[in-house]
Design an enzyme around this catalytic site. Structure first.
Site, PDB file in Angstrom:
ATOM      1  N   GLY B  38      10.200 -15.450  21.112  1.00  0.00           N
ATOM      2  CA  GLY B  38      11.512 -15.409  20.358  1.00  0.00           C
ATOM      3  C   GLY B  38      11.112 -16.585  19.730  1.00  0.00           C
ATOM      4  O   GLY B  38      10.388 -17.222  19.891  1.00  0.00           O
ATOM      5  N   SER B  39      12.174 -16.853  18.817  1.00  0.00           N
ATOM      6  CA  SER B  39      11.862 -18.123  18.093  1.00  0.00           C
ATOM      7  C   SER B  39      12.987 -19.302  18.636  1.00  0.00           C
ATOM      8  O   SER B  39      13.485 -18.997  19.702  1.00  0.00           O
ATOM      9  CB  SER B  39      12.270 -18.093  16.588  1.00  0.00           C
ATOM     10  OG  SER B  39      13.793 -17.743  16.530  1.00  0.00           O
ATOM     11  N   VAL B  40      12.714 -20.240  18.143  1.00  0.00           N
ATOM     12  CA  VAL B  40      13.641 -21.600  18.685  1.00  0.00           C
ATOM     13  C   VAL B  40      15.039 -21.334  18.854  1.00  0.00           C
ATOM     14  O   VAL B  40      15.493 -21.485  19.900  1.00  0.00           O
ATOM     15  CB  VAL B  40      13.531 -22.836  17.903  1.00  0.00           C
ATOM     16  CG1 VAL B  40      14.039 -23.943  18.299  1.00  0.00           C
ATOM     17  CG2 VAL B  40      11.882 -23.163  17.375  1.00  0.00           C
ATOM     18  N   ASP B  41      15.366 -20.497  17.752  1.00  0.00           N
ATOM     19  CA  ASP B  41      16.761 -20.141  17.778  1.00  0.00           C
ATOM     20  C   ASP B  41      17.340 -19.302  18.938  1.00  0.00           C
ATOM     21  O   ASP B  41      18.614 -18.936  19.033  1.00  0.00           O
ATOM     22  CB  ASP B  41      17.390 -19.626  16.324  1.00  0.00           C
ATOM     23  CG  ASP B  41      16.863 -20.629  15.271  1.00  0.00           C
ATOM     24  OD1 ASP B  41      16.863 -21.910  15.651  1.00  0.00           O
ATOM     25  OD2 ASP B  41      16.864 -20.356  14.323  1.00  0.00           O
ATOM     26  N   GLY B  43      17.023 -19.340  21.721  1.00  0.00           N
ATOM     27  CA  GLY B  43      17.173 -19.879  23.142  1.00  0.00           C
ATOM     28  C   GLY B  43      16.164 -19.332  24.172  1.00  0.00           C
ATOM     29  O   GLY B  43      16.466 -19.353  25.118  1.00  0.00           O
ATOM     30  N   THR B 118       5.704 -19.621  24.611  1.00  0.00           N
ATOM     31  CA  THR B 118       5.216 -19.794  23.248  1.00  0.00           C
ATOM     32  C   THR B 118       5.903 -20.083  22.287  1.00  0.00           C
ATOM     33  O   THR B 118       7.200 -19.666  22.299  1.00  0.00           O
ATOM     34  CB  THR B 118       4.186 -18.383  22.805  1.00  0.00           C
ATOM     35  OG1 THR B 118       4.921 -17.501  22.779  1.00  0.00           O
ATOM     36  CG2 THR B 118       2.951 -18.181  23.807  1.00  0.00           C
ATOM     37  N   LYS B 482     -68.532  -8.852  49.203  1.00  0.00           N
ATOM     38  CA  LYS B 482     -67.341  -8.485  48.951  1.00  0.00           C
ATOM     39  C   LYS B 482     -67.403  -7.771  47.357  1.00  0.00           C
ATOM     40  O   LYS B 482     -66.910  -6.857  47.131  1.00  0.00           O
ATOM     41  CB  LYS B 482     -66.211  -9.647  48.486  1.00  0.00           C
ATOM     42  CG  LYS B 482     -66.030 -10.117  49.795  1.00  0.00           C
ATOM     43  CD  LYS B 482     -65.132 -11.629  49.770  1.00  0.00           C
ATOM     44  CE  LYS B 482     -65.824 -12.640  48.741  1.00  0.00           C
ATOM     45  NZ  LYS B 482     -66.958 -13.342  49.451  1.00  0.00           N
ATOM     46  N   SER B 550     -61.206 -16.139  49.673  1.00  0.00           N
ATOM     47  CA  SER B 550     -59.758 -16.409  49.744  1.00  0.00           C
ATOM     48  C   SER B 550     -59.647 -17.051  51.339  1.00  0.00           C
ATOM     49  O   SER B 550     -59.300 -15.930  52.272  1.00  0.00           O
ATOM     50  CB  SER B 550     -58.951 -15.187  49.601  1.00  0.00           C
ATOM     51  OG  SER B 550     -59.473 -14.177  49.882  1.00  0.00           O
TER      52      SER B 550
END
Lengths: 304, 639
Positions: B38-41, B43, B118, B482, B550
């Site tokens: 939602g926007s600031v307005d 709420g 947000t 070997k 070895s």
């Protein structure tokens, strides 16, 4: 058929994911270990994340020399148990100048902790540092990213933080940059306690109430953890009374307010916490130094 | 003031009565992550502040501060301004707006909640997409006075784009329209119409007043007696969390890290993206296509029988298959696709506009590759959903484009799996995250690469040569025979059409190991290198014969440990020292006895005969050819 995981299971899996992601991509990670309960949980999660390997990074303790003796004991014990290397850093400059919490106020925190941390990170060349901060601790922390990018002087720019989507974390760094990583971002105070109880995690006994030598200093109830040293620095012997106290947070003993309490088990501590009607950090002097924006200002200067 | 202290944090009565019981109740809470749009307005901050306040998460001291702040900087005419509880950074407190995604926490007996808050101003797309990416549910706010606005469409579109299935339509500020049911019903109808157009088929509408507290925790409130649905809080507590019901999805886990504490343990760590995995399940490594079986699911708390989506685990496989970070371990009968060309929906987040054709890092799961985005097919107007022609995407733009990766990646369409289809784009110069995207589909249709392994494996090499690789390791004193016997064995194998190679002093000492002398350390290194070369040759499918003294058991054991079980055949060419010394073909014993050769085996350096050789040949009792025949006899069959 998968079941619904509990909130603690989801938090645990997320924290482990974050730690592995950072370890897999960073050059030289480190875990900042403050010996408090959040550090204890973070270390426990790290051991889980990398089991059966030991966590593939060292622990770094930025020491102020003023921590409680129980904390030093716990620190050394945990390093041994976890099989991790422990690095301890003390700011030499602060040591030489005899910076202490009584004479120097917030300079003590700045030099030993903020500057000490920067020195240690630069000295070892760590590019990623795990910290135990939580978003619920303080208002400005609510917007902190899990991976927080710091510039070469360790400063935090709240406007230049990277968006974090899903569980994809961008851990790439430019030259000179480093990252602070907060695997406990989404944990709350209560989550931490529940997890400690559920997992049987070892914590410093100071969190539990016991009869301890205390004195009152500038309105705060403090513990006389090292009376001789207090006397040297304060120039007088504090008036000591034995009280049953515990601590809600742990830091330097002259800066950490004790609360009078009879809560000697974890469940009782949580009970007292939940029955308290004031917010968490009242026991720690640092937040009040500079008004409401204290923590935020410290972060921009490079504090954790 | 009364209302204030009534609503300050008050502990549950059970805490004081029986803390153990209380904790047990809370131990198994589930978690719901949601986003408020939602926007600031509208709420929004007020609503979140109200949820914290009504769930008693605000402490006395904070309320005191709130009361003071409401009077000095509040926007509610001195009344409690709940928005002040959630506005964080001092810069934005001064501006009176929130500028980023903030995460808030509260909990009730039933659930823990994480709210992504947000802002609703011009950065909204970037921030909202970020907040929505981890949300299970979205609360879309509408100002009851204004009804469905273009921004409502925008929010709803992004919610749908990010794959959020649970939507709450919060019709807020009902107090300012006299709690009118007609106003509410009209808004719900308007919303339903375009929501279905977007693809949102189901939503829960709730009439609210964040400011006054209507239908936040209890419904219906006195002012909305006509309302028959749940309160916002009880809906949030009861709605089914995504993931719990998605049981039929096939198993997938992107490998984050290979856990290798020692030679005996090799585990693949990751967070399970979908499905369930059990010990004994057959899994496929993508992209190689190899299959193996789950041997153990290793955790700090001991091995488990099974693990499921969202858990972070370490899997150990039965076979030594190649698997590393970026690979995906998946159900063998239903693995994900791989491709290098896609159609994707991209949300641009960088200050600098997207550069079509430029290489960006694309990170999806644990894979990071170079990707080039083509000129967008179109940009989407998020308010009208109209498709606009576009040459690029600027900050906060959303568009659809083709995307090519430098090498194939393993994926699933985002609509099917968020973790396997959601990616970020990273600028290679600044390392900033400049875009996020969702893979829609692969442009190359089903090439089924995963059914055919991409690599030629060790087994493939051996199969092509129609033989079983072996190392025939001849050991014995100098002059024991070997080389002579090994040569005879190789000739016989060659007649049998076997692919072989003989390593001896002549072809090794003059090249690979010419930097090594005859000290003990050098002799050990000599054998180690020969062992490694022999291993590579067996990987290529060869039968390798080695003829070296070895002398030390430990080094022979080291080489044996490098090979798969059964492939190392130790052949002891047993010739007594006096016999070898008597033969002294090269005159070396004579020199050694004269002190001209140091560290000569049998003279001034020990020879440790094998304790359990696979084959022993006694050169006193048989000729070299007889010995060769006996060896061949013992190593058959070779397939």
């Amino acid at each position: 058929m998968p079941r619904t995981l509990t909130h603690l299971e989801r938090l645990e899996a997320e924290s482990i994911h974050i730690m592995r992601e950072v370890v897999a991509t960073a050059h030289k990670p480190v875990m900042l270990y403050s010996v408090g309960k959040d550090s204890a949980v973070m270390l426990h999660l790290a051991r889980k994340a990398f089991h059966p390997s030991a966590p593939p990074f060292p622990l770094l303790h930025v020491d102020t020399t003023w921590k409680f003796r129980d904390m030093y004991a716990m620190r050394d014990r945990m390093a041994e148990t976890s099989g991790m290397e422990l690095l301890v850093w003390q700011n030499e400059e602060a040591k030489e100048q005899g910076i202490n919490p009584f004479d120097h106020g917030s300079l003590h925190t700045d030099m030993w902790k903020t500057q000490g941390l920067k020195q240690a990170l630069d000295h070892y060349g760590f590019d990623a540092a795990f910290g135990g901060a939580r978003r619920d601790e303080e208002k400005s922390r609510a917007k902190e990213r899990v991976i927080s990018i710091r510039n070469a002087s360790h400063g935090w720019n709240p406007k230049a933080q990277r968006p974090e989507l899903w569980n994809v974390y961008n851990t790439r760094l430019s030259k000179g940059e480093s990252m602070r990583v907060f695997p406990l971002s989404n944990w709350t105070e209560l989550d931490i306690w529940q997890y400690i109880m559920g997992e049987g995690i070892d914590i410093v006994p100071l969190y539990l109430a016991a009869p301890r030598p205390t004195f009152v200093h500038e309105g705060q109830l403090l513990m006389a953890d090292d009376v001789e040293r207090l006397e040297r620095v304060m120039g007088r012997r504090p008036e000591i009374t034995t009280r049953s106290v515990r601590f809600r947070t742990l830091g330097c003993f002259p800066l950490t307010g004790a609360v009078e309490s009879e809560a000697s088990t974890l469940a009782e501590v949580v009970q007292e916490m939940l029955l308290t009607t004031t917010s968490e950090r009242q026991g720690r002097v640092i937040d009040r130094d500079e008004g409401g924006a204290g923590m935020e200002k410290k972060k921009q200067e490079g504090y954790f | 003031m009364n209302e204030l202290s009534d609503n300050a944090y008050q502990p549950d009565a059970l805490i004081a009565e029986n803390i153990e019981h209380y904790l047990a109740q809370h131990q198994d809470k589930s978690l719901l992550r949601f986003i408020t749009c939602g926007s600031v307005d509208d709420g929004k901050s007020t609503l979140i502040g109200r949820l914290l306040y009504d769930s008693k998460m605000v402490f006395e001291d904070q309320l005191g501060q709130l009361e003071a702040d409401s009077k000095s900087v509040g926007t509610q005419g001195g009344e409690l301004d709940f928005a002040l509880l959630v506005d964080g950074l001092s810069a934005e407190r001064e501006q009176g707006i929130t500028i980023d995604v903030a995460y808030r926490f509260f909990s009730t007996t039933a659930r823990k909640f994480i709210v992504a808050d947000t802002p609703g101003h011009e950065q909204y797309t970037r921030n909202m997409v970020t907040g929505a990416s981890t949300a299970d549910l979205a609360v879309i706010l509408i100002d009851a006075r204004k009804g469905v606005l273009p921004q409502t469409r925008r929010h709803s579109y992004i919610v749908h784009l990010l794959g959020i299935k649970n939507v709450v339509l919060a019709v807020n500020k009902m107090d300012l329209v006299d709690y009118s049911q007609d106003v509410f019903d009209k808004i719900v109808e308007d919303y339903r119409e375009f929501a279905s157009d977007i693809g949102i088929t189901d939503f829960v509408p709730i009439p609210l007043s964040g400011f006054r507290g209507d239908n936040i925790t209890q419904a219906p409130s006195d002012n909305t007696s006509w309302y028959t649905g749940p309160s916002l809080m009880s809906h949030l507590e009861q709605v089914e969390v995504r993931g719990a019901s998605a049981g039929e999805e096939p198993f997938r886990m992107a490998v984050q890290w290979v856990n290798r504490p020692n030679l005996d343990f090799r585990g693949f760590s990751g967070q399970i993206a979908s499905g369930v995995v059990k010990i004994g399940d057959t899994v496929r490594i993508v992209p190689s296509g190899r299959t193996s079986v789950i041997k153990t699911i290793s955790t700090f708390d001991g091995d488990r029988e099974e693990a499921q989506v969202a858990q972070s685990v370490t899997l150990v496989l039965e076979d030594e298959v190649d698997c590393s970070r970026g690979d995906v371990i998946a159900a063998s009968d239903d693995p994900p696709e791989t491709s290098d060309q896609f159609e994707a929906t991209i949300v641009w987040m960088g200050e600098e506009a997207m550069k079509p054709g430029r290489g960006y890092w694309l990170k999806l799961g644990t894979q990071t590759v170079t990707a080039k985005v083509q000129q967008p097919k179109y940009e989407i107007n998020v308010d009208t959903r109209a498709k606009l022609a576009a040459k690029t995407l600027a900050l906060n733009a959303i568009g659809v484009a083709e995307l090519h990766t430098e090498k194939p990646i393993t994926f699933e369409p985002y609509a099917e799996n968020r973790q396997m289809g959601g990616f970020v784009l990273i600028d290679k110069l600044t390392n900033a995250t400049v875009g996020a995207g969702m893979l829609n589909f692969s442009l190359r249709r089903a090439n089924n690469v995963h059914w055919q392994p991409l690599e030629i494996s060790r087994a493939d090499h051996a199969a092509m040569k129609n033989q079983q690789p072996r190392v025939l390791w001849f050991t014995g004193l100098s002059g024991s025979g070997k080389s002579t016997i090994a040569n005879a064995v190789e000739k016989r194998l060659s007649v049998m059409n076997r692919h072989t190679f003989l390593l001896d002093g002549d072809n090794v000492r003059h090249g690979l190991n010419r930097d090594l002398g005859f000290t003990e350390a050098d002799r050990i290194e000599n054998i180690r290198r020969i062992g490694e070369v022999a291993k590579l040759m067996t990987d290529a499918g060869l039968i390798v014969l080695t003829a070296f003294i070895s002398p030390f058991r430990a080094e022979r054991q080291m080489v044996r440990d490098m090979m798969p079980e059964g492939e190392f055949i130790e052949i002891f060419v047993d010739t007594p020292l006096e016999v070898a010394e008597e033969r002294d073909v090269k005159g070396l014993y004579k020199k050694a006895r004269a002190g001209e050769l140091k560290n000569f085996t049998g003279i001034d350096s020990p020879y440790e005969p094998p304790e359990n050789p696979e084959i022993t040949v006694n050169t006193v009792a048989m000729t070299a050819d007889e010995a060769a025949a006996a060896i061949i006899e013992k190593i058959l069959p070779l397939k």
